[in-house]
Write a protein that holds these residues in place. Structure first.
Motif, PDB file in Angstrom:
ATOM      1  N   TYR A  47      31.995 -55.487  -3.519  1.00 30.12           N
ATOM      2  CA  TYR A  47      32.802 -54.208  -4.002  1.00 30.12           C
ATOM      3  C   TYR A  47      32.980 -53.102  -2.973  1.00 30.12           C
ATOM      4  O   TYR A  47      33.615 -52.208  -3.389  1.00 30.12           O
ATOM      5  N   TRP A 110      28.223 -65.978  -6.097  1.00 31.99           N
ATOM      6  CA  TRP A 110      28.750 -67.193  -6.494  1.00 31.99           C
ATOM      7  C   TRP A 110      27.781 -68.412  -5.970  1.00 31.99           C
ATOM      8  O   TRP A 110      27.471 -68.342  -4.868  1.00 31.99           O
ATOM      9  N   TRP A 196      30.225 -60.732 -17.484  1.00 31.16           N
ATOM     10  CA  TRP A 196      31.201 -59.946 -16.702  1.00 31.16           C
ATOM     11  C   TRP A 196      32.494 -59.954 -17.256  1.00 31.16           C
ATOM     12  O   TRP A 196      32.812 -60.717 -18.037  1.00 31.16           O
ATOM     13  N   SER A 197      33.191 -59.200 -17.091  1.00 29.99           N
ATOM     14  CA  SER A 197      34.775 -58.829 -17.692  1.00 29.99           C
ATOM     15  C   SER A 197      34.220 -59.109 -18.999  1.00 29.99           C
ATOM     16  O   SER A 197      35.298 -59.620 -19.891  1.00 29.99           O
ATOM     17  N   LEU A 199      35.370 -57.120 -21.618  1.00 26.76           N
ATOM     18  CA  LEU A 199      36.459 -56.853 -22.360  1.00 26.76           C
ATOM     19  C   LEU A 199      37.639 -57.840 -22.102  1.00 26.76           C
ATOM     20  O   LEU A 199      38.800 -57.478 -22.285  1.00 26.76           O
ATOM     21  N   ARG A 201      39.062 -57.606 -19.194  1.00 19.96           N
ATOM     22  CA  ARG A 201      40.167 -56.734 -18.548  1.00 19.96           C
ATOM     23  C   ARG A 201      41.122 -56.304 -19.689  1.00 19.96           C
ATOM     24  O   ARG A 201      42.445 -56.181 -19.239  1.00 19.96           O
ATOM     25  N   PRO A 238      30.496 -53.307 -19.329  1.00 17.95           N
ATOM     26  CA  PRO A 238      32.143 -52.947 -19.127  1.00 17.95           C
ATOM     27  C   PRO A 238      32.197 -51.898 -18.009  1.00 17.95           C
ATOM     28  O   PRO A 238      31.298 -51.057 -17.842  1.00 17.95           O
ATOM     29  N   ALA A 240      34.202 -48.512 -17.089  1.00 16.62           N
ATOM     30  CA  ALA A 240      35.129 -47.679 -17.664  1.00 16.62           C
ATOM     31  C   ALA A 240      35.035 -46.540 -16.604  1.00 16.62           C
ATOM     32  O   ALA A 240      33.971 -45.938 -16.352  1.00 16.62           O
ATOM     33  N   SER A 241      36.311 -46.073 -16.465  1.00 17.06           N
ATOM     34  CA  SER A 241      36.178 -44.860 -15.314  1.00 17.06           C
ATOM     35  C   SER A 241      35.956 -43.544 -15.979  1.00 17.06           C
ATOM     36  O   SER A 241      35.120 -42.669 -15.474  1.00 17.06           O
ATOM     37  N   ARG A 245      35.858 -43.257 -22.305  1.00 19.88           N
ATOM     38  CA  ARG A 245      35.645 -44.571 -22.362  1.00 19.88           C
ATOM     39  C   ARG A 245      34.171 -45.093 -22.473  1.00 19.88           C
ATOM     40  O   ARG A 245      33.831 -45.888 -23.134  1.00 19.88           O
ATOM     41  N   GLU A 248      32.760 -44.083 -25.680  1.00 18.57           N
ATOM     42  CA  GLU A 248      33.329 -45.125 -26.612  1.00 18.57           C
ATOM     43  C   GLU A 248      32.585 -46.302 -26.566  1.00 18.57           C
ATOM     44  O   GLU A 248      32.072 -46.826 -27.731  1.00 18.57           O
ATOM     45  N   ASN A 249      32.265 -46.857 -25.270  1.00 19.49           N
ATOM     46  CA  ASN A 249      31.755 -48.221 -25.188  1.00 19.49           C
ATOM     47  C   ASN A 249      30.240 -47.906 -25.577  1.00 19.49           C
ATOM     48  O   ASN A 249      29.519 -48.893 -26.177  1.00 19.49           O
TER      49      ASN A 249
END
Ligand SMILES: NC(=O)c1ccc[n+]([C@@H]2O[C@H](COP(=O)([O-])OP(=O)(O)OC[C@H]3O[C@@H](n4cnc5c(N)ncnc54)[C@H](OP(=O)(O)O)[C@@H]3O)[C@@H](O)[C@H]2O)c1
Length: 286
Positions: A47, A110, A196-197, A199, A201, A238, A240-241, A245, A248-249
């Protein structure tokens, strides 16, 4: 199978993903997440944000929001560095980039089975742990057949397997050697599943069972999905920027779904429900 760490790893029920969080904005996002109460932070060498995330953690520690030993900083070994020497250099590089001491949880990103090096990479992570560069070790995207091979060849099973898991792909489909799916297999073998992911996305937020549960509990669709992960026994991470959010999460931790709601969300799963068709039996990432 016992692992060789001195103390077993325990994770909070919810973590924080950082894919695409970079630079000054990413740094302050991570600091805010720690302020709000997140303690499990998920980064990766690929990343290109280990420096960003490390800086965000250092800022929070300096501000007195959190102490370093409360944070579980996670990062991941890229596929291109699975040979022993490369893996050990990469782990050292990860440690230096973040600048917060040993990595709390280091994962193979991976398995890349076609490359045929994941057992060598796993042995390198065991060595890195024994040398004190990392505290706990695990994997991502490993199928039961890959995990069994690690156990057979090293006697050490990962503490964590981070896999794609969201309502479209609940990881309950039978796999070779795992009739109840990957999540159940991990649990039966004492491996913590991270989703992972989680939500998807954003792809499942609008689905009928998610909306119905949100209305019934006066919650948001995102909170419903995160409560569903917790009910399944998986640790969602999750991304979230914004502070709003992130908050919220976090509040999903107060939400308890009924068995019927959990079952209805799980029923959204489809065999072809992966977001980008990344089946670890064949997909490789470097
Ligand atoms: N091991 C692996 O191979 C692998 C693969 C993929 C991901 N991961 C890890 O898993 C983490 C999470 O996965 P992800 O980032 O792919 O996807 P995700 O967490 O499922 O979704 C993130 C997206 O959802 C939005 N979002 C966050 N909270 C929301 C809410 N309550 N309601 C509506 N939308 C919301 C975010 O927007 P904003 O940011 O704009 O708020 C972002 O666009 C990654 O960040 C990474 O750390 C690991």
């Amino acid at each position: 199978m016992a692992t060789m760490t001195s103390e077993p790893l325990t994770l909070p029920s919810l973590g924080f993903g950082t894919y695409k969080l970079r630079g000054e904005e990413g740094r302050s996002s991570v600091t805010t997440a720690l302020e709000l109460g997140y303690r499990l932070i998920d980064a990766a060498y690929n990343y290109e944000n280990e420096g960003t995330v490390g800086a965000g953690i250092r800022d929070a520690v300096t501000a007195g929001t959190v102490s370093r030993d409360e944070v579980i900083y996670t990062t991941k070994l890229p596929g291109r560095y699975q040979r022993r020497e490369d893996a050990l250099d990469t782990v050292a590089e990860s440690v230096w980039r973040a600048g917060i001491g040993p990595v709390d949880l280091y994962l193979i990103h991976w398995p890349n089975p076609g490359q045929g090096l994941y057992v060598e990479a796993w042995k390198a992570l065991i060595e890195a742990r024994d040398r004190g560069l990392v505290r706990h070790i695990g994997v991502c995207n490993f199928l039961p057949e890959h995990l069994s091979r690690l156990e057979d060849e090293t006697g050490v099973l990962p503490e964590v397997n981070q896999i794609e898991l969201h309502p479209s792909f609940p990881q309950n489909e039978p796999l070779a050697g795992a009739p109840e799916g990957a999540l159940a297999w991990n649990t039966e073998h004492g491996i913590i599943t991270e989703s992972w992911s989680p939500l998807g996305r954003g792809t499942s937020l609008d689905s009928e069972p998610v909306r119905a549960a949100a209305a019934a509990h006066d919650a948001t669709p995102g909170q419903v999905i995160l409560a569903w992960h917790r009910a399944l026994g998986a640790v969602a991470i999750p991304k979230a920027s914004s502070r709003a959010r992130q908050q919220e999460n976090l509040e999903s931790l107060q939400l308890e779904l009924t068995d019927a709601e959990i079952a209805a969300i799980t029923a959204l799963g489809r065999p072809d429900g992966r977001l980008n068709d990344q089946d670890p039996a064949v997909y490789e990432e470097f």
